[in-house]
Motif scaffolding. Structure first.
Motif, mmCIF file in Angstrom:
data_model
loop_
_atom_site.group_PDB
_atom_site.id
_atom_site.type_symbol
_atom_site.label_atom_id
_atom_site.label_comp_id
_atom_site.label_asym_id
_atom_site.label_seq_id
_atom_site.Cartn_x
_atom_site.Cartn_y
_atom_site.Cartn_z
ATOM 1 N N PHE A 15 0.826 -1.208 0.000
ATOM 2 C CA PHE A 15 0.000 0.000 0.000
ATOM 3 C C PHE A 15 0.860 1.258 0.000
ATOM 4 O O PHE A 15 0.590 2.218 -0.730
ATOM 5 N N THR A 16 1.916 1.272 0.826
ATOM 6 C CA THR A 16 2.759 2.469 0.967
ATOM 7 C C THR A 16 3.539 2.764 -0.298
ATOM 8 O O THR A 16 3.616 3.921 -0.743
ATOM 9 N N PHE A 17 4.116 1.737 -0.904
ATOM 10 C CA PHE A 17 4.958 1.942 -2.087
ATOM 11 C C PHE A 17 4.202 1.687 -3.391
ATOM 12 O O PHE A 17 4.801 1.679 -4.464
ATOM 13 N N ASP A 18 2.899 1.490 -3.270
ATOM 14 C CA ASP A 18 2.022 1.324 -4.436
ATOM 15 C C ASP A 18 2.524 0.199 -5.345
ATOM 16 O O ASP A 18 2.705 0.369 -6.553
ATOM 17 N N GLU A 19 2.759 -0.946 -4.705
ATOM 18 C CA GLU A 19 3.201 -2.111 -5.454
ATOM 19 C C GLU A 19 2.243 -3.267 -5.191
ATOM 20 O O GLU A 19 1.737 -3.425 -4.070
ATOM 21 N N PRO A 20 1.967 -4.076 -6.212
ATOM 22 C CA PRO A 20 1.055 -5.211 -6.007
ATOM 23 C C PRO A 20 1.661 -6.255 -5.068
ATOM 24 O O PRO A 20 2.853 -6.542 -5.137
ATOM 25 N N VAL A 21 0.841 -6.777 -4.211
ATOM 26 C CA VAL A 21 1.304 -7.776 -3.248
ATOM 27 C C VAL A 21 0.445 -9.021 -3.376
ATOM 28 O O VAL A 21 -0.798 -8.945 -3.309
ATOM 29 N N ASP A 22 1.083 -10.137 -3.608
ATOM 30 C CA ASP A 22 0.368 -11.397 -3.733
ATOM 31 C C ASP A 22 0.374 -12.104 -2.388
ATOM 32 O O ASP A 22 1.377 -12.680 -1.981
ATOM 33 N N MET A 23 -0.767 -12.024 -1.692
ATOM 34 C CA MET A 23 -0.852 -12.616 -0.358
ATOM 35 C C MET A 23 -1.935 -13.689 -0.288
ATOM 36 O O MET A 23 -2.511 -13.944 0.762
ATOM 37 N N LYS A 24 -2.220 -14.306 -1.435
ATOM 38 C CA LYS A 24 -3.243 -15.347 -1.451
ATOM 39 C C LYS A 24 -2.785 -16.549 -0.637
ATOM 40 O O LYS A 24 -1.597 -16.845 -0.543
ATOM 41 N N ILE A 25 -3.761 -17.226 -0.067
ATOM 42 C CA ILE A 25 -3.460 -18.357 0.813
ATOM 43 C C ILE A 25 -4.071 -19.631 0.251
ATOM 44 O O ILE A 25 -5.258 -19.664 -0.117
ATOM 45 N N ASN A 26 -3.268 -20.661 0.152
ATOM 46 C CA ASN A 26 -3.742 -21.974 -0.272
ATOM 47 C C ASN A 26 -2.817 -23.013 0.353
ATOM 48 O O ASN A 26 -1.726 -23.282 -0.166
ATOM 49 N N LEU A 27 -3.222 -23.562 1.438
ATOM 50 C CA LEU A 27 -2.370 -24.495 2.164
ATOM 51 C C LEU A 27 -2.114 -25.793 1.402
ATOM 52 O O LEU A 27 -1.199 -26.547 1.763
ATOM 53 N N ALA A 28 -2.877 -26.022 0.327
ATOM 54 C CA ALA A 28 -2.657 -27.228 -0.469
ATOM 55 C C ALA A 28 -1.585 -27.016 -1.532
ATOM 56 O O ALA A 28 -1.094 -27.981 -2.125
ATOM 57 N N ASP A 29 -1.188 -25.762 -1.765
ATOM 58 C CA ASP A 29 -0.193 -25.466 -2.794
ATOM 59 C C ASP A 29 0.832 -24.473 -2.238
ATOM 60 O O ASP A 29 0.699 -23.263 -2.401
ATOM 61 N N TRP A 30 1.864 -24.981 -1.578
ATOM 62 C CA TRP A 30 2.871 -24.121 -0.945
ATOM 63 C C TRP A 30 3.842 -23.547 -1.969
ATOM 64 O O TRP A 30 4.436 -22.484 -1.749
ATOM 65 N N ALA A 31 4.021 -24.193 -3.078
ATOM 66 C CA ALA A 31 4.960 -23.700 -4.084
ATOM 67 C C ALA A 31 4.463 -22.401 -4.711
ATOM 68 O O ALA A 31 5.237 -21.472 -4.961
ATOM 69 N N THR A 32 3.180 -22.290 -4.948
ATOM 70 C CA THR A 32 2.606 -21.102 -5.600
ATOM 71 C C THR A 32 2.238 -20.024 -4.592
ATOM 72 O O THR A 32 2.396 -18.818 -4.864
#
Length: 333
Positions: A285-302
């Motif tokens: 939010f502060t640096f106006d950059e996209p942040v990927d914080m999706k959660i999927n405990l079945a797929d730790w690699a992604t």
């Protein structure tokens, strides 16, 4: 009471060890030579009011005079004390003499034209700064030696920075360097000072909170100063400083509360878990950059970021709740 003859012999022995005649001994005690003679021959006891003066002149303890025997422990302690005082004097004057000699050599070189005056000023400021760190001026302060040491050493560093800036004709960096020095002193020594000198009252119960507030204020001032003196935009950095210090301030308040230590530890653990989880959101939010914080405990690699931060949050929450529960249970006993 010890016999007069034994006391008299002891006084005579100690007087002779001090290389004093009866006349000299009597003059220092403001008594007659005849009185001293009577003491040593066992005719009379010295007046009780003379004990401290006799001990002072003969360099003995009152216990030694009263028992007419050497106090080995007292003499060993006195010897060690004298040795310690000699070491103190040496540790002050040896480096001080070295600093003065170094300055004198540089002064001669400057007067001979080998060294410019600007370099002489830098050398003088460096030597003064070194002296204020060691051996320092604390020997001239009977009380508040810690404060005296911190104040004088900080002044020495600031003076050195100012002299270097003036001598090199570049002063724009001086405010930043001075603030960095003050921030370093505050971070390291303010908690020690508060603990040592605040025994009761608000400061005593809020030492951690006050330390964090001071650190945050100086950090913000430092960032603002850099932004004023340079073309770099550091507003986002100021927001980051506020975010990073927020959990410290909150935990500082928590630590000041009159709660069980485990309860306070549990609350602080949960707070840091929450702040760690939302840190990436704040940066995005502060640096106006996209942040990927999706959660999927079945797929730790992604979904590594989201899964790891969620795990940290859950672990901190579980540990915090466990500590709070243990604290409550302990408080009920």
């Amino acid at each position: 009471m010890i016999e007069k003859n034994m006391l008299g012999k002891f006084i005579r022995t100690k007087r002779e060890e001090a290389r004093l005649s009866q006349k000299q001994f009597a003059e220092q005690l403001f008594v007659t030579e005849s009185a001293v003679s009577k003491w040593e021959r066992g005719v009379n006891y010295p007046d009780i009011t003379m004990i401290s003066d006799i001990c002072r002149v003969l360099n003995i303890s009152e216990k030694e005079l009263i028992t007419a025997s050497d106090d080995t422990t007292y003499r060993q302690m006195k010897k060690q004390s004298a040795k310690y005082e000699r070491i103190q004097r040496l540790t002050f004057w040896i480096p001080t003499s070295a600093y003065l000699l170094s300055f004198l050599i540089c002064l001669i070189c400057t007067l001979c034209g080998v060294m410019p005056f600007s370099t002489l000023f830098i050398v003088a400021a460096s030597l003064l700064c070194a002296f204020l760190f060691f051996p320092s001026v604390t020997k001239f302060f009977e009380n508040q030696r810690l404060l005296a040491y911190l104040a004088t050493s900080a002044v020495g560093v600031v003076l050195l920075l100012v002299v270097c800036g003036i001598a090199t004709k570049s002063v724009s960096w001086i405010p930043t360097a001075v603030l960095e020095t003050l921030l370093g002193y505050t971070v390291v020594f303010l908690p020690i000072i508060l603990k040592k000198y605040s025994k009761n009252g608000f400061i005593s119960t809020h030492k951690t909170f006050i330390s964090f507030v001071a650190d945050m204020v100086l950090t913000i001032i430092l960032v603002a100063t850099v932004q004023i003196l340079t073309p770099i935009n550091l507003r986002n950095a100021e927001m980051t400083v506020l975010y990073c210090f927020s959990p410290l301030l909150i935990t500082g308040v928590v630590v000041s509360l009159r709660l069980n230590g485990m309860i306070k530890g549990g609350i602080c653990t949960i707070i840091f878990g929450i702040y760690a989880f939302f840190a990436n959101y704040f940066v995005g939010f502060t640096f106006d950059e996209p942040v990927d914080m999706k959660i999927n405990l079945a797929d730790w690699a992604t979904y590594t970021n989201g899964n790891v931060l969620l795990t940290v949050l859950v672990a901190c929450a579980a540990a915090g709740i466990g500590l709070i529960g243990c604290g409550i249970k302990k408080g009920r006993k």
